[in-house]
Scaffold this active site. Structure first.
Site, PDB file in Angstrom:
ATOM      1  N   ARG A  73      79.849  83.782  89.067  1.00 48.62           N
ATOM      2  CA  ARG A  73      78.335  83.455  86.818  1.00 48.62           C
ATOM      3  C   ARG A  73      77.666  83.229  87.124  1.00 48.62           C
ATOM      4  O   ARG A  73      77.677  81.573  87.808  1.00 48.62           O
ATOM      5  CB  ARG A  73      79.466  83.997  85.611  1.00 48.62           C
ATOM      6  CG  ARG A  73      80.401  85.474  85.356  1.00 48.62           C
ATOM      7  CD  ARG A  73      80.978  84.892  84.194  1.00 48.62           C
ATOM      8  NE  ARG A  73      81.602  83.857  83.763  1.00 48.62           N
ATOM      9  CZ  ARG A  73      81.752  82.353  83.620  1.00 48.62           C
ATOM     10  NH1 ARG A  73      80.279  82.309  82.772  1.00 48.62           N
ATOM     11  NH2 ARG A  73      83.309  81.937  83.686  1.00 48.62           N
ATOM     12  N   TYR A 201      77.325  89.839  91.409  1.00 43.73           N
ATOM     13  CA  TYR A 201      79.185  90.013  91.576  1.00 43.73           C
ATOM     14  C   TYR A 201      79.529  89.884  90.019  1.00 43.73           C
ATOM     15  O   TYR A 201      78.512  89.302  89.334  1.00 43.73           O
ATOM     16  CB  TYR A 201      78.598  88.077  91.818  1.00 43.73           C
ATOM     17  CG  TYR A 201      79.835  87.716  91.780  1.00 43.73           C
ATOM     18  CD1 TYR A 201      80.692  87.740  93.359  1.00 43.73           C
ATOM     19  CD2 TYR A 201      80.451  87.072  90.390  1.00 43.73           C
ATOM     20  CE1 TYR A 201      81.474  86.961  92.869  1.00 43.73           C
ATOM     21  CE2 TYR A 201      82.102  86.386  91.215  1.00 43.73           C
ATOM     22  CZ  TYR A 201      82.504  86.528  92.420  1.00 43.73           C
ATOM     23  OH  TYR A 201      84.299  86.444  91.910  1.00 43.73           O
ATOM     24  N   LYS A 210      82.726  90.470  80.986  1.00 42.35           N
ATOM     25  CA  LYS A 210      81.925  89.245  80.249  1.00 42.35           C
ATOM     26  C   LYS A 210      80.854  89.969  78.716  1.00 42.35           C
ATOM     27  O   LYS A 210      80.764  89.574  77.884  1.00 42.35           O
ATOM     28  CB  LYS A 210      81.580  88.579  80.817  1.00 42.35           C
ATOM     29  CG  LYS A 210      82.756  88.019  81.408  1.00 42.35           C
ATOM     30  CD  LYS A 210      83.968  87.164  80.509  1.00 42.35           C
ATOM     31  CE  LYS A 210      85.679  87.135  81.810  1.00 42.35           C
ATOM     32  NZ  LYS A 210      85.718  86.109  82.492  1.00 42.35           N
ATOM     33  N   HIS A 230      88.795  85.635  74.956  1.00 49.23           N
ATOM     34  CA  HIS A 230      88.721  85.243  76.130  1.00 49.23           C
ATOM     35  C   HIS A 230      90.502  85.143  76.297  1.00 49.23           C
ATOM     36  O   HIS A 230      90.400  83.977  76.634  1.00 49.23           O
ATOM     37  CB  HIS A 230      87.812  84.388  76.965  1.00 49.23           C
ATOM     38  CG  HIS A 230      87.752  84.221  78.674  1.00 49.23           C
ATOM     39  ND1 HIS A 230      87.395  83.073  78.936  1.00 49.23           N
ATOM     40  CD2 HIS A 230      88.106  85.620  78.978  1.00 49.23           C
ATOM     41  CE1 HIS A 230      87.408  83.077  80.201  1.00 49.23           C
ATOM     42  NE2 HIS A 230      87.955  85.023  80.164  1.00 49.23           N
ATOM     43  N   SER A 252      87.910  80.026  82.619  1.00 47.47           N
ATOM     44  CA  SER A 252      88.063  81.378  83.641  1.00 47.47           C
ATOM     45  C   SER A 252      88.456  79.751  84.651  1.00 47.47           C
ATOM     46  O   SER A 252      88.029  78.893  84.854  1.00 47.47           O
ATOM     47  CB  SER A 252      86.073  80.949  83.781  1.00 47.47           C
ATOM     48  OG  SER A 252      85.972  81.639  83.395  1.00 47.47           O
ATOM     49  N   CYS A 254      91.434  79.580  84.697  1.00 48.01           N
ATOM     50  CA  CYS A 254      92.637  78.184  84.341  1.00 48.01           C
ATOM     51  C   CYS A 254      94.057  78.765  83.911  1.00 48.01           C
ATOM     52  O   CYS A 254      94.618  78.216  82.792  1.00 48.01           O
ATOM     53  CB  CYS A 254      91.949  77.360  82.459  1.00 48.01           C
ATOM     54  SG  CYS A 254      90.864  76.466  82.952  1.00 48.01           S
ATOM     55  N   ASP A 281      92.770  89.020  80.860  1.00 50.56           N
ATOM     56  CA  ASP A 281      91.159  88.185  80.487  1.00 50.56           C
ATOM     57  C   ASP A 281      90.982  88.260  78.937  1.00 50.56           C
ATOM     58  O   ASP A 281      90.415  87.506  78.524  1.00 50.56           O
ATOM     59  CB  ASP A 281      90.435  88.997  81.451  1.00 50.56           C
ATOM     60  CG  ASP A 281      89.726  87.776  82.087  1.00 50.56           C
ATOM     61  OD1 ASP A 281      89.080  86.822  82.161  1.00 50.56           O
ATOM     62  OD2 ASP A 281      88.414  88.469  81.759  1.00 50.56           O
ATOM     63  N   ARG A 381      87.893  87.020  94.845  1.00 53.44           N
ATOM     64  CA  ARG A 381      88.603  87.908  93.600  1.00 53.44           C
ATOM     65  C   ARG A 381      89.331  89.297  94.290  1.00 53.44           C
ATOM     66  O   ARG A 381      88.840  89.868  95.416  1.00 53.44           O
ATOM     67  CB  ARG A 381      87.279  88.156  92.873  1.00 53.44           C
ATOM     68  CG  ARG A 381      86.804  87.069  92.030  1.00 53.44           C
ATOM     69  CD  ARG A 381      87.732  86.210  90.564  1.00 53.44           C
ATOM     70  NE  ARG A 381      86.742  85.346  89.942  1.00 53.44           N
ATOM     71  CZ  ARG A 381      87.537  85.330  88.598  1.00 53.44           C
ATOM     72  NH1 ARG A 381      88.600  85.812  88.283  1.00 53.44           N
ATOM     73  NH2 ARG A 381      86.822  83.941  88.272  1.00 53.44           N
TER      74      ARG A 381
HETATM   75  P1  GTP Z   1      89.886  83.736  85.311  1.00 54.73           P
HETATM   76  O1  GTP Z   1      89.652  85.684  85.833  1.00 54.73           O
HETATM   77  O2  GTP Z   1      88.007  83.362  85.964  1.00 54.73           O
HETATM   78  O3  GTP Z   1      89.270  84.434  83.794  1.00 54.73           O
HETATM   79  O4  GTP Z   1      90.567  82.734  85.423  1.00 54.73           O
HETATM   80  P2  GTP Z   1      91.925  83.490  85.129  1.00 54.73           P
HETATM   81  O5  GTP Z   1      92.384  82.563  83.534  1.00 54.73           O
HETATM   82  O6  GTP Z   1      92.905  83.932  84.622  1.00 54.73           O
HETATM   83  O7  GTP Z   1      92.952  82.179  85.767  1.00 54.73           O
HETATM   84  P3  GTP Z   1      93.983  82.039  87.061  1.00 54.73           P
HETATM   85  O8  GTP Z   1      95.573  82.889  86.459  1.00 54.73           O
HETATM   86  O9  GTP Z   1      93.689  83.500  88.067  1.00 54.73           O
HETATM   87  O10 GTP Z   1      93.970  80.925  87.435  1.00 54.73           O
HETATM   88  C1  GTP Z   1      93.600  80.265  88.591  1.00 54.73           C
HETATM   89  C2  GTP Z   1      93.629  79.350  89.324  1.00 54.73           C
HETATM   90  O11 GTP Z   1      95.205  78.093  88.634  1.00 54.73           O
HETATM   91  C3  GTP Z   1      94.643  79.721  90.538  1.00 54.73           C
HETATM   92  O12 GTP Z   1      94.258  78.581  91.638  1.00 54.73           O
HETATM   93  C4  GTP Z   1      96.321  79.674  90.474  1.00 54.73           C
HETATM   94  O13 GTP Z   1      96.942  78.809  90.871  1.00 54.73           O
HETATM   95  C5  GTP Z   1      95.588  78.136  89.088  1.00 54.73           C
HETATM   96  N1  GTP Z   1      96.996  77.991  87.829  1.00 54.73           N
HETATM   97  C6  GTP Z   1      97.023  78.705  87.339  1.00 54.73           C
HETATM   98  N2  GTP Z   1      98.268  77.851  86.259  1.00 54.73           N
HETATM   99  C7  GTP Z   1      98.605  77.683  86.932  1.00 54.73           C
HETATM  100  C8  GTP Z   1      99.798  76.448  86.543  1.00 54.73           C
HETATM  101  O14 GTP Z   1     100.215  77.629  85.330  1.00 54.73           O
HETATM  102  N3  GTP Z   1      99.996  75.149  87.277  1.00 54.73           N
HETATM  103  C9  GTP Z   1      98.483  74.687  87.984  1.00 54.73           C
HETATM  104  N4  GTP Z   1      98.651  73.878  88.384  1.00 54.73           N
HETATM  105  N5  GTP Z   1      97.700  75.684  88.435  1.00 54.73           N
HETATM  106  C10 GTP Z   1      97.859  76.928  88.146  1.00 54.73           C
HETATM  107  C1  SPV Z   2      85.526  84.518  84.023  1.00 56.79           C
HETATM  108  O1  SPV Z   2      84.731  83.501  84.853  1.00 56.79           O
HETATM  109  O2  SPV Z   2      86.286  84.154  83.306  1.00 56.79           O
HETATM  110  C2  SPV Z   2      86.480  86.008  85.163  1.00 56.79           C
HETATM  111  C3  SPV Z   2      85.490  86.493  86.112  1.00 56.79           C
HETATM  112  O3  SPV Z   2      87.070  86.018  84.386  1.00 56.79           O
HETATM  113  S1  SPV Z   2      83.731  87.063  86.036  1.00 56.79           S
HETATM  114  O4  SPV Z   2      84.286  87.818  85.721  1.00 56.79           O
HETATM  115  O5  SPV Z   2      83.224  87.104  86.663  1.00 56.79           O
HETATM  116  O6  SPV Z   2      83.208  86.547  84.649  1.00 56.79           O
HETATM  117 MN    MN Z   3      87.833  85.343  82.768  1.00 64.29          MN
END
Ligand code: GTP
Ligand code: SPV
Ligand code: MN
Length: 597
Positions: A73, A201, A210, A230, A252, A254, A281, A381
């Site tokens: 983004r 993208y 979003k 979110h 994002s 996290c 999400d 992704r």
């Molecule tokens: P968006 O789709 O961008 O909104 O991301 P998200 O909030 O769904 O994050 P996601 O669960 O995909 O995790 C993103 C990154 O954080 C990955 O590299 C995970 O491995 C890492 N991660 C997730 N949960 C944990 C955790 O409990 N501990 C640690 N150390 N890393 C984590």
């Molecule tokens: C984020 O960035 O919080 C996502 C991926 O979930 S995107 O759809 O590219 O915004």
């Molecule tokens: Mn997201």
């Protein structure tokens, strides 16, 4: 050219107007049928837009690469175009709607020439339900069509549900030249319109996500008395079969997808605990007739971060992504025509193409320069169907949604924020959301690892003034008789060597268990200046290689660090401007006073 492709005159007139500008070769209505999707997939493979992967190992799976300059983004090119600048607020980029339409019209002019316009009628939430809102996205990209077919509910039934109403979100997308200098993601909340140009993208172009379900929907939610957040949504099933629901807002990349699909540790599984995923999400939240807050996930699939997903960290996501999935910007293993990413396993493919489509030498991988040396892009992704997820909740398609017991905020903080703490009231909880901070990630273009304030994980996604958004939170609280309790978590505290102290992932269940016990009044807590913090003994560490002292450290509140944070919060509030609710300044003053004691 026939632009009367639906029975809705508002839709037809708008399509005609947009077609006049972008000049497609033809107009194709996406009807949601398997035949049409199959033929589009075949077409995309014939032009190289998508690569059909090994269908034995990965049935129904494809790979796509976006342009090298177009992998996340773009927050600096995202605009909220309200007639008054004040209504977009200081945190959003703003453009005058007239000026923006004129400027982008030039970029759109003739941009579809020689290509079809795909018309995607889609619903956010279950078609025909009270929560449902409809959108139509026009695009010149088959990749977008195929992603929208997974991420949203697409088809003729959406047009039937819309009937002859003008109440739909008009989304126009054009890849144009994928010129980063001319890339714009613009929202016109007063016109129910989204214009996106020069990107291909994810969050820039899948306009239901979003752009609609957060930026436009947050604007509508404020007007109509509900919330677009979110947030993931999950259900914790107890051994007796009861299920309690939690929604959690993390910025994002996290950890939302990971938490939403969590598999509890052995000690919980053997007792009969299970976790069910409702969403990973986005949550739309409304007050129910019973005075509780009810949530639905308006999406139909997951657009999840690939790197780090593996058999141990998130087996449910891994399994979900192995069927009917579109991978974007991951590494392509040429030996067996499958995919790979950093953190999948310890066997990087020797014969492979990286996310840029270049021959990749894994021995040159440098953790400090992931973007240039990794096989998969850090923000690569998978787009996968919710119904393919082994832990999808049986309430996923329930039009009523699920009742929320706890709201959890969380960020990526090396220091300051403890593993978990609880607010003392809805107002204090809103304050905790407003002061959230997190290290930036690869999900958005720009520097990674810089701490920035990201209130409610919504900094890039609120479609109006941030101060007004906080007021809306406070007002909502007054209307929820039986409001969820509000918490904050941090899985990312590090030791002096920079290693994460808390094991995270499945073990986060241990923190969810404390949170739900607090909601039920089953466990005491320590009152600290920042809120209620667990007694270390109340975090179940059985089966973990971690000491009670380490838990104490994870739960500790460093007053000096917090006082520094207060100064940063004050600066941030000033930046948000004069619409910050007085209640939040009162909470800040009270926090400072408690810390100074
Ligand atoms: P968006 O789709 O961008 O909104 O991301 P998200 O909030 O769904 O994050 P996601 O669960 O995909 O995790 C993103 C990154 O954080 C990955 O590299 C995970 O491995 C890492 N991660 C997730 N949960 C944990 C955790 O409990 N501990 C640690 N150390 N890393 C984590
Ligand atoms: C984020 O960035 O919080 C996502 C991926 O979930 S995107 O759809 O590219 O915004
Ligand atoms: Mn997201």
């Amino acid at each position: 050219m026939n632009t009367n492709i639906t029975k809705n005159t508002f839709v037809n007139e708008w399509i005609a107007e947009m077609a006049k500008m972008v000049k497609p070769s033809e107009i194709i209505l996406i009807d949601g049928s398997k035949e049409q999707a199959d033929s589009l997939r075949a077409q995309a493979c014939s032009t190289g837009e998508m690569i059909k992967l090994n269908q034995e190992a990965l049935p129904g799976c494809y790979l796509h690469r976006t342009a090298i300059n177009d992998v996340a983004r773009v927050e600096d090119r995202t605009f909220i175009c309200t007639s008054k600048k004040e209504d977009a607020g200081n945190i959003n980029n703003w453009m005058d709607p007239k000026e923006c339409y004129a400027k982008l019209s030039k970029l759109y002019e003739g941009s579809y020439s020689g290509k079809p316009m795909y018309v995607i009628p889609y619903s956010m939430s279950v078609v025909g339900s009270d929560f449902a809102k409809y959108g139509i996205e026009l695009t010149d990209s088959i990749y977008v069509v195929l992603n929208m077919l997974i991420m949203t509910r697409v088809g003729i039934n959406v047009l039937e549900a819309l009937g002859d109403s003008p109440d739909f979100i008009k989304g126009l997308h054009a890849r144009a030249d994928i010129d980063a200098e001319k890339r714009y993601i613009c929202h016109f909340p007063e016109d129910n319109t989204i214009w996106s140009v020069n990107s291909g993208y994810g969050g820039n172009v899948l306009l239901g996500k979003k752009c609609f379900a957060l930026r436009i929907a947050s604007y509508l939610g404020r007007k109509e008395g509900w919330m677009a957040e979110h947030m993931l949504i999950l259900g914790v099933e107890y051994p007796n079969g009861d299920v309690k629901y939690i929604s959690a807002a993390f910025p994002s990349a996290c950890g939302k997808t990971n938490l939403a699909m969590l598999i509890p540790p052995e000690i919980y599984r053997e007792k009969g605990y299970k976790v069910w995923c409702v969403g990973d999400d986005i949550a739309w939240l409304r007050v129910g007739k019973d005075g509780r807050l009810w949530a639905v996930n308006p999406e139909n699939g997951f657009f999840g971060v690939a790197p780090g997903t593996n058999e141990k960290s998130n087996p449910n996501a891994l399994y979900t992504s192995m069927r009917d999935c579109i991978f974007t910007n991951v590494c392509h293993n040429l030996d067996d025509n499958t995919v790979w990413w950093e953190g999948l396993n310890d066997n990087p493919p020797a014969n492979a193409l990286n996310w840029k489509g270049e021959k990749w030498d894994y021995t040159k991988y440098d953790k400090a320069d992931k973007v240039n040396t990794s096989g998969a892009h850090p923000n690569s992704r998978f787009t996968a169907m919710a119904e393919n997820c082994p832990c999808i909740s049986d309430k996923f398609n329930d039009p009523a949604g699920v009742p929320i017991s706890a709201i959890v905020f969380g960020g990526r903080r090396a220091k300051t924020a403890p593993l978990v703490y609880q607010s003392t009231s809805w107002q204090h909880g809103t304050f905790i959301g407003s002061i959230m901070a997190s290290e930036t990630t690869a999900a958005a273009a720009g520097a990674v690892g810089v701490v920035r304030r990201d209130p409610m994980a919504m900094r890039p996604f609120v479609g109006y003034d941030m101060g007004d958004y906080w007021s809306h939170w406070l007002n909502m609280g007054k209307n929820i008789a039986n409001a969820p309790k509000i918490f904050h978590v941090n899985w990312f505290r590090t030791d002096d060597e920079g290693h994460f102290i808390w094991p995270g992932f499945g073990d986060n269940m241990r923190v969810l268990a404390w949170i739900l016990d607090r909601c039920e009044g089953k466990v005491d807590a320590v009152e600290t200046p920042i809120g209620y913090v667990p007694y270390a003994e109340d975090i179940n560490i059985s089966g973990l290689d971690i000491s009670l002292d380490t838990i104490r450290e994870l739960l500790s509140v460093d007053k000096e660090l917090w006082l520094e944070d207060c100064a940063a919060i004050k600066k941030f509030y000033e930046q948000v401007g004069n619409r910050v609710p007085a209640e939040l300044y009162e909470e800040l003053a009270a926090l400072e006073a408690r810390l100074a004691k």
